[in-house]
Design a protein around this motif. Structure first.
Motif, mmCIF file in Angstrom:
data_model
loop_
_atom_site.group_PDB
_atom_site.id
_atom_site.type_symbol
_atom_site.label_atom_id
_atom_site.label_comp_id
_atom_site.label_asym_id
_atom_site.label_seq_id
_atom_site.Cartn_x
_atom_site.Cartn_y
_atom_site.Cartn_z
ATOM 1 N N LYS A 171 1.046 -1.135 -0.192
ATOM 2 C CA LYS A 171 -0.088 0.026 -0.067
ATOM 3 C C LYS A 171 0.931 1.088 0.188
ATOM 4 N N HIS A 172 1.800 1.291 0.809
ATOM 5 C CA HIS A 172 2.828 2.384 0.863
ATOM 6 C C HIS A 172 3.463 2.535 -0.608
ATOM 7 N N THR A 173 3.795 1.680 -1.343
ATOM 8 C CA THR A 173 4.380 1.830 -2.762
ATOM 9 C C THR A 173 3.234 2.215 -3.498
ATOM 10 N N GLN A 174 2.119 1.650 -3.551
ATOM 11 C CA GLN A 174 1.037 2.312 -4.336
ATOM 12 C C GLN A 174 0.828 3.818 -3.885
ATOM 13 N N ALA A 175 0.695 4.424 -2.686
ATOM 14 C CA ALA A 175 0.862 5.557 -2.532
ATOM 15 C C ALA A 175 1.715 6.476 -3.159
ATOM 16 N N THR A 176 3.045 5.897 -3.080
ATOM 17 C CA THR A 176 4.440 6.626 -3.585
ATOM 18 C C THR A 176 4.003 6.920 -5.128
ATOM 19 N N GLU A 177 3.351 5.728 -5.783
ATOM 20 C CA GLU A 177 3.264 5.837 -7.283
ATOM 21 C C GLU A 177 2.023 6.925 -7.401
ATOM 22 N N ILE A 178 1.144 7.071 -6.663
ATOM 23 C CA ILE A 178 0.130 8.082 -7.005
ATOM 24 C C ILE A 178 0.843 9.462 -6.848
ATOM 25 N N ILE A 179 1.716 9.734 -5.833
ATOM 26 C CA ILE A 179 2.324 10.954 -5.765
ATOM 27 C C ILE A 179 2.991 11.225 -7.080
ATOM 28 N N GLN A 180 3.873 10.223 -7.594
ATOM 29 C CA GLN A 180 4.730 10.459 -8.921
ATOM 30 C C GLN A 180 3.875 10.591 -10.165
ATOM 31 N N GLU A 181 3.047 9.760 -10.027
ATOM 32 C CA GLU A 181 2.122 9.700 -11.515
ATOM 33 C C GLU A 181 0.992 10.452 -11.453
ATOM 34 N N GLN A 182 0.123 11.051 -10.165
ATOM 35 C CA GLN A 182 -0.790 11.858 -10.182
ATOM 36 C C GLN A 182 -0.736 12.936 -9.094
ATOM 37 N N PRO A 183 0.196 13.779 -9.412
ATOM 38 C CA PRO A 183 0.738 14.752 -8.473
ATOM 39 C C PRO A 183 -0.687 15.562 -7.978
ATOM 40 N N SER A 184 -1.566 16.064 -8.863
ATOM 41 C CA SER A 184 -2.662 16.709 -8.394
ATOM 42 C C SER A 184 -3.720 15.927 -7.318
ATOM 43 N N ALA A 186 -2.517 13.527 -5.450
ATOM 44 C CA ALA A 186 -1.802 13.511 -4.101
ATOM 45 C C ALA A 186 -2.014 14.791 -3.582
ATOM 46 N N ALA A 187 -1.744 16.122 -4.188
ATOM 47 C CA ALA A 187 -1.778 17.397 -3.453
ATOM 48 C C ALA A 187 -3.157 17.545 -2.729
ATOM 49 N N GLU A 188 -4.325 17.239 -3.495
ATOM 50 C CA GLU A 188 -5.477 17.606 -2.925
ATOM 51 C C GLU A 188 -5.834 16.478 -1.788
ATOM 52 N N ALA A 189 -5.353 15.536 -1.551
ATOM 53 C CA ALA A 189 -5.467 14.668 -0.649
ATOM 54 C C ALA A 189 -4.771 15.049 0.656
ATOM 55 N N VAL A 190 -3.518 15.266 0.428
ATOM 56 C CA VAL A 190 -2.867 16.296 1.518
ATOM 57 C C VAL A 190 -3.201 17.198 2.077
ATOM 58 N N SER A 191 -3.773 18.201 1.282
ATOM 59 C CA SER A 191 -4.153 19.509 1.598
ATOM 60 C C SER A 191 -5.710 19.143 2.506
ATOM 61 N N LYS A 192 -6.510 18.248 2.072
ATOM 62 C CA LYS A 192 -7.523 17.898 3.086
ATOM 63 C C LYS A 192 -7.119 17.331 3.965
ATOM 64 N N ALA A 193 -6.370 16.653 4.206
ATOM 65 C CA ALA A 193 -5.871 16.105 5.679
ATOM 66 C C ALA A 193 -5.364 17.219 6.515
ATOM 67 N N PRO A 199 -2.969 24.805 1.690
ATOM 68 C CA PRO A 199 -3.725 25.113 0.380
ATOM 69 C C PRO A 199 -3.509 24.098 -0.360
ATOM 70 N N THR A 200 -4.183 23.718 -1.397
ATOM 71 C CA THR A 200 -4.125 22.903 -2.497
ATOM 72 C C THR A 200 -3.244 23.362 -3.439
ATOM 73 N N LYS A 201 -3.272 24.523 -3.669
ATOM 74 C CA LYS A 201 -2.325 25.148 -4.582
ATOM 75 C C LYS A 201 -0.777 25.188 -4.157
ATOM 76 N N ILE A 202 -0.699 25.303 -3.064
ATOM 77 C CA ILE A 202 0.792 25.124 -2.528
ATOM 78 C C ILE A 202 1.055 23.753 -2.517
ATOM 79 N N ALA A 203 0.627 22.801 -2.170
ATOM 80 C CA ALA A 203 0.932 21.482 -1.966
ATOM 81 C C ALA A 203 1.154 21.004 -3.499
ATOM 82 N N ARG A 204 0.292 21.424 -4.460
ATOM 83 C CA ARG A 204 0.719 21.103 -5.772
ATOM 84 C C ARG A 204 1.890 21.591 -6.381
#
Length: 258
Positions: A171-184, A186-193, A199-204
């Motif tokens: 699961k950790h490896t899959q999460a890393t792949e999302i950050i690498q391949e779908q940064p938007s 990932a940024a939205e998820a981290v900003s929500k947390a 803000p999502t804009k800064i995270a992205r």
């Protein structure tokens, strides 16, 4: 506790004390930048390492860094950069350890310190505020594969529950792949947390930084980990050499990615 996400330096210290467990995945490498006030950045551009002496001559005092607590990745990395890479005399620099990113950011914005070694998204957030600080160097430029965050797993987790241990690394490896391949995403998820603090804009935007290097394979940080071991010994934070075989368990990651 069965599983911890932390910096490599606490893991090294735990292994020096015989704590049962190992690093089973990496989180991050080359993840820190050196920020300095723009006045010092101009001196740095002109004089390089001699800028610290120029600063003292102009200001009549040492350059002051704030960073994370003694023994943290940021603290050890700053010591390595100053001592091993630049050869800067301790007479020219003062280091004030602080309890986390928020105090470090406040110390910069209040003008109480002149610079820091810090990870994203704080540099990007400061730049968005128009703070008078510039990036003068990046960990990847002076320590290739600089280790940062890691996953530390207690021995009992993979000995008593091997399927669960493997699933966690997967699961950790899959999460890393999302950050690498779908940064938007990932940024939205981290900003929500994190809420309004990030803000999502800064995270992205932070994910576009060369200091955002999210990884899972622990083999990518093993060589540079020994540089940290050496520094921790020199600074008296561990008493004995700690080998990579003692620190790392590569097999879980290899099984997941085979």
């Amino acid at each position: 506790i069965d599983l911890g996400f932390m910096g490599i330096t606490p893991a090294i210290k735990m292994k020096s004390r015989g704590v049962p467990g190992k690093v089973t995945a990496a989180n991050h490498k080359n993840g820190f930048v050196v920020l300095a006030h723009e006045d010092f950045a101009a001196l740095w551009d002109e004089h390089g390492a001699d800028a610290f002496e120029q600063f003292r001559e102009q200001k009549g005092r040492k350059f002051k860094f704030s960073t994370f607590p003694r023994g943290s990745v940021a603290f050890i990395l700053l010591q390595y950069w100053l001592r091993e890479e630049l050869g800067v005399s301790p007479d020219l620099v003062e280091i004030e350890p602080m309890a986390g990113g928020s105090p470090v950011k406040r110390s910069l914005l209040s003008g109480n310190v002149d610079g820091t070694v810090i990870m994203e998204p704080i540099p990007t957030a400061l730049e968005a505020k128009g703070a008078p600080f510039k990036r003068i160097t990046w960990a990847g430029s002076f320590m290739s594969g600089q280790p940062g965050g890691i996953m530390f797993m207690h021995d009992r987790l993979w000995s008593d529950n091997p399927d669960l241990a493997t699933a966690i690394v997967e699961k950790h490896t899959q999460a890393t792949e999302i950050i690498q391949e779908q940064p938007s995403v990932a940024a939205e998820a981290v900003s929500k947390a994190k809420g309004e603090k990030l803000p999502t804009k800064i995270a992205r935007k932070a994910l576009d930084s060369k200091a955002s290097n999210y990884i899972s394979d622990p083999a990518q940080i093993t060589d540079s980990t020994q540089l940290f071991v050496d520094q921790m010994q020199d600074l008296g934070q561990i008493d004995t050499e700690v080998s990579n075989d003692t620190i790392f368990e590569q097999s879980l990651y290899d099984d997941v990615t085979a």
